[in-house]
Design an enzyme around this catalytic site. Sequence first.
Site, PDB file in Angstrom:
ATOM      1  CB  CYS A  10      31.512  38.327  39.891  1.00  0.00           C
ATOM      2  SG  CYS A  10      31.816  38.922  42.259  1.00  0.00           S
ATOM      3  CB  CYS A  85      29.609  35.881  44.178  1.00  0.00           C
ATOM      4  SG  CYS A  85      30.238  36.553  42.912  1.00  0.00           S
ATOM      5  CB  CYS A  89      29.380  30.238  39.643  1.00  0.00           C
ATOM      6  SG  CYS A  89      29.996  31.270  39.987  1.00  0.00           S
TER       7      CYS A  89
END
Length: 135
Positions: A10, A85, A89
């Site tokens: 996250c 999120c 990523c």
Amino acid sequence: MTKAKVAFICTHNSCRSQIAEALGRKLAGDVFESYSAGTDLKDQINPDAVRLLEEHYGIDMLANGQKTKTLADLPAVDYVVTMGCGVHCPYLPAKKRVDWGLEDPTGLDDDSFMQVIKEIEDKVLELKQEVNGLW
């Protein structure tokens, strides 16, 4: 037999990913090793997450050594689970990647926060079954 390694990722590694790491250790530690990390860390784990996991699950994340960590702190992992999120990523090599699309409970009342924790619990238990069937 070596257990699978699961990384919960996250952005801030302060709430959802930390909760998933803690619940993964408690509920699925017999099947996989749980880790968490983030890309833009906060100074500490969300105090509400720490309090609610202690109250409802008897998990003391801080006493168990949990702290915010970067992706560089992770070992090689088999599974990457992102929390939803809304950011891209960085790539981590893994056999499987999944996004759980969870709402960030930071700042919400305890009931709403617990709904997200329960959703994480359910997803950890589902992941345990999946990993157990494949590993």
